[in-house]
Design a protein around this motif. Structure first.
Motif, PDB file in Angstrom:
ATOM      1  N   PRO A 173       0.812  -1.220   0.000  1.00 49.08           N
ATOM      2  CA  PRO A 173       0.000   0.000   0.000  1.00 49.08           C
ATOM      3  C   PRO A 173       0.846   1.272   0.000  1.00 49.08           C
ATOM      4  N   LEU A 174       1.995   1.243   0.688  1.00 49.67           N
ATOM      5  CA  LEU A 174       2.878   2.406   0.702  1.00 49.67           C
ATOM      6  C   LEU A 174       3.508   2.614  -0.672  1.00 49.67           C
TER       7      LEU A 174
ATOM      8  N   ALA B 176      14.654  -2.930  11.065  1.00 51.03           N
ATOM      9  CA  ALA B 176      13.787  -1.802  11.428  1.00 51.03           C
ATOM     10  C   ALA B 176      14.586  -0.510  11.599  1.00 51.03           C
ATOM     11  N   VAL B 177      15.680  -0.571  12.351  1.00 55.03           N
ATOM     12  CA  VAL B 177      16.452   0.634  12.666  1.00 55.03           C
ATOM     13  C   VAL B 177      17.077   1.246  11.416  1.00 55.03           C
TER      14      VAL B 177
ATOM     15  N   ALA C 246      -0.737   2.270  10.704  1.00 61.49           N
ATOM     16  CA  ALA C 246      -1.856   1.328  10.826  1.00 61.49           C
ATOM     17  C   ALA C 246      -1.416  -0.094  10.481  1.00 61.49           C
ATOM     18  N   LEU C 247      -0.634  -0.238   9.418  1.00 61.57           N
ATOM     19  CA  LEU C 247      -0.168  -1.562   9.002  1.00 61.57           C
ATOM     20  C   LEU C 247       0.779  -2.165  10.031  1.00 61.57           C
ATOM     21  N   MET C 248       1.637  -1.325  10.615  1.00 56.80           N
ATOM     22  CA  MET C 248       2.555  -1.800  11.648  1.00 56.80           C
ATOM     23  C   MET C 248       1.781  -2.371  12.833  1.00 56.80           C
ATOM     24  N   LEU C 249       0.744  -1.666  13.255  1.00 57.94           N
ATOM     25  CA  LEU C 249      -0.057  -2.127  14.388  1.00 57.94           C
ATOM     26  C   LEU C 249      -0.725  -3.468  14.098  1.00 57.94           C
TER      27      LEU C 249
ATOM     28  N   LEU D 152       8.000   0.167   9.565  1.00 58.60           N
ATOM     29  CA  LEU D 152       6.887   0.791   8.845  1.00 58.60           C
ATOM     30  C   LEU D 152       6.482   2.137   9.439  1.00 58.60           C
ATOM     31  N   LEU D 153       6.895   2.395  10.677  1.00 57.87           N
ATOM     32  CA  LEU D 153       6.571   3.675  11.310  1.00 57.87           C
ATOM     33  C   LEU D 153       7.069   4.848  10.492  1.00 57.87           C
TER      34      LEU D 153
END
Length: 452
Positions: free
Chosen positions: A289-290, A427-428, A330-333, A370-371
């Protein structure tokens, strides 16, 4: 319909990004379901098959990356012609793009077929996982033309703002894949090769539909004809100056993923590879989606750049960034909260059940990237839209190869955090690079506005 799409791209950028992003988003989520569906069916073949396909994944990224990259080159060239209100130039860009797709598919198939086994061994594949990787990879490389014309043809449609029909073609391919996967894998007993063949046949269905609209029905904004065709090196270079760097984007990500596989294999062997492959499928699904928002930003940015409208370019980037960032959170959550349940999609057999804890661990750590990935993604696509493909490539190298590989090695190998360190590094590294990318994009737009 085509003229309505063109006028949409020339209108208010926020409306254009939103309206164009939704059908692209649906298309990409449906496309990503290829991997999800394949993963679900292949899980029944055992851990070796999962790992074998995991070893092929970086190479498949090259295949898909070249087709998507060249399609992005076509999108950029056509959208800039649309913004400049140069219909003839748009037509020539589309015609040359199709010939580029044909030549590239032939060359890439030959090269990748020769390199398949050596590459798999380099990644650490051996024994049964190597055999499964070859079974899965060989049909993919032979059928490269299907991906090239499906993704490339979609790029032509995106260039003129016709996102809906690109979505319809994807729906055809997804339905085919859903039907053919169990048929080829289990009914015809083709195993991993069956999953590969199902994906190829599905992509071919999409390509046929798109080429029918462009070459036979001829109801698109661009008019493609090879009658009295004259080769124009300037148009080819205009497509390739975005298409090649965009293709290399995926190559760089593939190189980075190859290094992840080496790190993971050294830490946890086939188990780690299988867990990573399964978790990565879900992460890539969430990224789609991104990416769709980024694709919309590329098309609208190209039109704004062609019209030399700095205000529209600025608004396109800001709106796309806000949209992508909110969706990324939203996707991360979703991935973090429902990680155990999602892990079961790829570990539902007694043999693969041991993978559930590590897939869950991957999702709950790596997904935090994703944040902030949402603020970097529209920036990279904006560079492609304005014809600066090398800038987009540079940021891919910075994000995946420099930052993310470094942090995965640091946390996973140097600090000896194991697989948890690899997931943390993913992630980092991506978050830090995304912040820097956004800052550079804002500086670039400020300079362009002054030039305009």
């Amino acid at each position: 319909m085509a003229n309505d799409n063109v006028e949409l791209m020339r209108g208010e950028p926020e409306i254009a990004v939103r309206k164009l992003a939704i059908p692209i988003m649906i298309s990409m989520l449906l496309t990503a379901s290829y991997n999800i569906v394949d993963g679900i069916w292949v899980a029944g073949l055992g851990q070796a098959a999962i790992a074998g396909i995991g070893f092929v994944t970086p190479i498949f990224m090259i295949i898909n990356g070249f087709s998507i990259g060249l399609g992005n080159g076509a999108t950029s060239s056509i959208s800039r012609a649309v913004g400049a209100r140069n219909h003839e130039r748009a037509n020539k860009s589309a015609t040359h793009a199709i010939l580029i797709f044909l030549a590239a598919s032939i060359i890439m198939s030959c090269v990748l077929l020769l390199l398949l086994e050596p590459l798999l061994k380099t990644y650490g594949a051996s024994g049964q996982s190597l055999a499964e990787g070859i079974k899965y990879g060989t049909p993919l490389f032979i059928g490269l033309f299907a991906f090239m014309f499906s993704n490339g043809g979609s790029g032509i449609l995106r260039g003129e703002g016709d996102m809906k029909r690109a979505m319809y073609a994807i729906i055809v391919s997804v339905v085919l894949n859903f039907v053919l996967d169990p048929l080829f894998i289990y009914v015809l007993n083709l195993g991993s090769a069956g999953a590969s063949l199902a994906t190829i046949m599905s992509a071919l269905g999409s390509a046929i539909v798109i080429m029918y609209w462009i070459l036979i029905k001829k109801d698109t904004y661009v008019h493609v004809t090879f009658k009295d065709f004259e080769f124009d090196s300037k148009i080819v270079m205009d497509i390739l100056k975005v298409g090649i760097p965009a293709s290399l984007d995926m190559l760089m990500m593939s190189i980075a993923m190859s290094l992840y596989l080496v790190f993971i294999s050294s830490i946890a062997g086939e188990y780690g590879i299988a867990a990573f492959t399964s978790g990565q499928r879900l992460y890539l699904f969430a990224i789609m989606p991104l990416t769709s928002i980024g694709s919309a930003v590329a098309a609208v940015s190209g039109s704004a750049f062609g019209a030399r409208n700095g205000d529209y370019l600025d608004r396109t980037h800001i709106y796309g960034t806000k949209f992508a960032m909110l969706l990324g959170v939203a996707l991360m959550l979703i991935l973090v909260i429902f990680a155990p349940q999602l892990a079961l999609l790829f570990a539902y057999t007694p043999e693969t059940a041991v993978l559930v804890p590590e897939i869950t661990n991957f999702l709950r750590i790596a997904s935090f990237g994703l944040l902030l990935v949402g603020i970097g993604m529209p920036s990279s696509f904006m560079y492609q839209g304005i014809g600066r493909g090398t800038t987009s490539l540079a940021w891919t190298i910075i994000r995946e190869v420099i930052f993310t590989v470094s942090f995965t090695y640091l946390f996973g190998i140097v600090f000896n955090w194991g697989l948890t360190g690899i997931w943390t590094g993913l992630a980092v590294g991506r978050m830090i690079a995304s912040i820097l990318n956004f800052i550079y994009a804002r500086t670039t737009i400020k300079r362009l506005k002054e030039q305009f």
